[in-house]
Design a protein around this motif. Structure first.
Motif, short mmCIF file in Angstrom:
data_model
loop_
_atom_site.label_atom_id
_atom_site.label_comp_id
_atom_site.label_asym_id
_atom_site.label_seq_id
_atom_site.Cartn_x
_atom_site.Cartn_y
_atom_site.Cartn_z
N LYS A 35 7.68 1.85 -11.35
CA LYS A 35 7.56 0.78 -12.37
C LYS A 35 7.71 -0.61 -11.75
O LYS A 35 7.77 -1.60 -12.46
CB LYS A 35 8.63 0.97 -13.46
N HIS A 36 7.80 -0.68 -10.42
CA HIS A 36 7.95 -1.99 -9.77
C HIS A 36 6.60 -2.69 -9.68
O HIS A 36 5.56 -2.07 -9.51
CB HIS A 36 8.52 -1.82 -8.37
N LYS A 37 6.68 -4.03 -9.74
CA LYS A 37 5.48 -4.85 -9.54
C LYS A 37 5.31 -5.12 -8.03
O LYS A 37 6.30 -5.06 -7.28
CB LYS A 37 5.63 -6.20 -10.27
N PRO A 38 4.08 -5.41 -7.59
CA PRO A 38 3.86 -5.63 -6.16
C PRO A 38 4.85 -6.62 -5.52
O PRO A 38 5.32 -6.38 -4.40
CB PRO A 38 2.42 -6.17 -6.11
N MET A 39 5.19 -7.71 -6.24
CA MET A 39 6.12 -8.71 -5.69
C MET A 39 7.48 -8.13 -5.34
O MET A 39 8.22 -8.71 -4.55
CB MET A 39 6.35 -9.83 -6.73
N GLU A 40 7.84 -7.02 -5.98
CA GLU A 40 9.16 -6.42 -5.78
C GLU A 40 9.15 -5.37 -4.66
O GLU A 40 10.14 -4.67 -4.46
CB GLU A 40 9.64 -5.77 -7.09
N LEU A 41 8.02 -5.28 -3.97
CA LEU A 41 7.90 -4.26 -2.91
C LEU A 41 7.78 -4.93 -1.54
O LEU A 41 7.32 -6.06 -1.42
CB LEU A 41 6.63 -3.44 -3.14
N SER A 42 8.15 -4.18 -0.50
CA SER A 42 7.91 -4.65 0.87
C SER A 42 6.41 -4.57 1.18
O SER A 42 5.65 -3.92 0.44
CB SER A 42 8.68 -3.76 1.86
N GLY A 43 6.01 -5.20 2.28
CA GLY A 43 4.59 -5.15 2.69
C GLY A 43 4.12 -3.72 2.91
O GLY A 43 3.04 -3.34 2.48
N GLY A 44 4.96 -2.92 3.57
CA GLY A 44 4.58 -1.53 3.84
C GLY A 44 4.40 -0.74 2.55
O GLY A 44 3.47 0.06 2.42
N GLN A 45 5.31 -0.99 1.58
CA GLN A 45 5.19 -0.29 0.29
C GLN A 45 3.92 -0.74 -0.44
O GLN A 45 3.22 0.08 -1.04
CB GLN A 45 6.42 -0.56 -0.57
N GLN A 46 3.63 -2.03 -0.37
CA GLN A 46 2.40 -2.52 -1.03
C GLN A 46 1.17 -1.87 -0.41
O GLN A 46 0.23 -1.49 -1.11
CB GLN A 46 2.30 -4.05 -0.91
N GLN A 47 1.17 -1.73 0.92
CA GLN A 47 0.01 -1.10 1.55
C GLN A 47 -0.07 0.38 1.16
O GLN A 47 -1.17 0.92 1.00
CB GLN A 47 0.05 -1.29 3.08
N ASN B 198 -0.78 -7.45 8.57
CA ASN B 198 0.33 -8.24 8.02
C ASN B 198 1.66 -7.51 8.11
O ASN B 198 2.63 -7.92 7.47
CB ASN B 198 0.06 -8.57 6.54
N LEU B 199 1.71 -6.42 8.85
CA LEU B 199 2.93 -5.60 8.86
C LEU B 199 3.63 -5.67 10.21
O LEU B 199 2.99 -5.85 11.25
CB LEU B 199 2.57 -4.14 8.55
N ASP B 200 4.96 -5.50 10.20
CA ASP B 200 5.67 -5.41 11.47
C ASP B 200 5.28 -4.10 12.16
O ASP B 200 4.69 -3.22 11.54
CB ASP B 200 7.19 -5.49 11.24
N SER B 201 5.61 -3.98 13.46
CA SER B 201 5.03 -2.87 14.22
C SER B 201 5.52 -1.50 13.73
O SER B 201 4.75 -0.54 13.69
CB SER B 201 5.26 -3.04 15.72
N LYS B 202 6.78 -1.42 13.30
CA LYS B 202 7.30 -0.12 12.84
C LYS B 202 6.59 0.31 11.54
O LYS B 202 6.14 1.45 11.40
CB LYS B 202 8.81 -0.22 12.62
N THR B 203 6.51 -0.63 10.60
CA THR B 203 5.84 -0.32 9.33
C THR B 203 4.36 -0.06 9.56
O THR B 203 3.78 0.86 8.97
CB THR B 203 6.02 -1.50 8.34
N GLY B 204 3.75 -0.84 10.46
CA GLY B 204 2.34 -0.64 10.79
C GLY B 204 2.12 0.76 11.34
O GLY B 204 1.16 1.44 10.97
N ALA B 205 3.04 1.22 12.20
CA ALA B 205 2.91 2.56 12.79
C ALA B 205 2.97 3.63 11.70
O ALA B 205 2.24 4.63 11.76
CB ALA B 205 4.00 2.78 13.83
N GLU B 206 3.81 3.43 10.70
CA GLU B 206 3.89 4.41 9.60
C GLU B 206 2.56 4.47 8.83
O GLU B 206 2.11 5.56 8.46
CB GLU B 206 5.03 4.04 8.64
N ILE B 207 1.99 3.31 8.60
CA ILE B 207 0.70 3.27 7.88
C ILE B 207 -0.39 3.96 8.73
O ILE B 207 -1.20 4.73 8.21
CB ILE B 207 0.31 1.81 7.55
#
Ligand code: ADP
Ligand code: MG
Length: 233
Positions: free
Chosen positions: A140-152, A175-184
């Protein structure tokens, strides 16, 4: 032999703004078969985004032909292209492109509503994909309430909800840091392992190594088209 997902034949794209003409693609021939994971590389301005927009039926060719799943889309109207896009293409952008007023589930459901899928059915599909993307506690969260990785992850869930023929990604980890980018990127690897056909633009050689194939652009032409490490199987 199976029908290619993508077949570009002497594809030309020219942008015309008043008296100014820019030829962004100069006769591209490219075939991508079902289940392939191809990466597009090349300097800024070489035509990568133009290619992705054409593959995704966001724009018309100026010349040549494009067969998507064996069917020419070169002479389709805007409305026909938009229908093909919503039924057959999944897009993942660097900037996520979520709708800020809608929550996670509603964003994932958007493509289904364009297709007239009933709300209850859309909800079941959206919940399953949100869960798969690790977003169950953020429905139920809006995009603004999520991290970049969650938004992706929301954007990836939205791109999957119609079970697309072709998935297109333009610098999805830009637009993601390397750890979050690696997860994506791991998620994208998983989709490939499940048989999805993926075309991704990247600047990053490390990312390119994950794909089976690297297509390099220079000034609107294909400079090289290599299978990573081996000839085409
Ligand atoms: P890349 O994604 O590789 O940086 P693009 O596909 O965005 O390259 O651009 C290729 C060429 O087309 C560039 O010369 C760019 O300036 C031009 N171009 C892209 N979009 C437009 C447009 N909407 N109108 C006019 N020229 C454009
Ligand atoms: Mg670009």
């Amino acid at each position: 032999m199976s029908v290619p997902i993508v077949e570009l034949r002497d594809a030309v794209k020219e942008y015309v703004n008043g008296s100014l003409r820019v030829t962004a693609l100069r006769g591209i021939n490219l075939r991508i078969d079902p289940g392939e994971y191809a990466v597009i590389m090349g300097a800024s301005g070489s035509g990568k985004s133009t290619l992705l927009n054409l593959l995704g039926c966001l724009d018309h060719l100026s010349g040549g032909d494009y067969l998507l799943g064996g069917e020419s889309v070169a002479n389709k109207t805007d409305d026909q292209l938009s229908e093909i896009r919503s039924l057959r293409i999944g897009f993942i952008f660097q900037s996520y492109n979520l709708i800020p007023q809608l929550n996670v589930l509603e964003n994932i459901e958007v493509p289904l509503f364009y297709q007239g899928v009933p709300e209850s059915e859309a909800r079941v599909k959206a919940e399953a994909l949100a869960e798969r993307m690790g977003l169950s506690d953020r429905l139920k969260h809006k995009p603004m309430e999520l991290s970049g990785g969650q938004q992706q992850r929301v954007a990836i869930a939205r791109s999957l909800v119609c079970d697309p023929l072709l998935m297109l990604a333009d610098e999805p980890t830009g637009n993601l840091d390397s750890k979050t980018g690696a997860e994506i990127l791991e998620l994208i690897d998983e989709l490939h392992a499940e048989g999805k056909t993926i075309v991704m633009v990247t600047h990053d050689d490390d990312i390119a190594h994950r794909a089976q194939r690297v297509v390099r652009f220079l000034d609107g032409k294909i400079l090289s088209n290599d299978w990573n490490g081996a000839p085409k199987p």
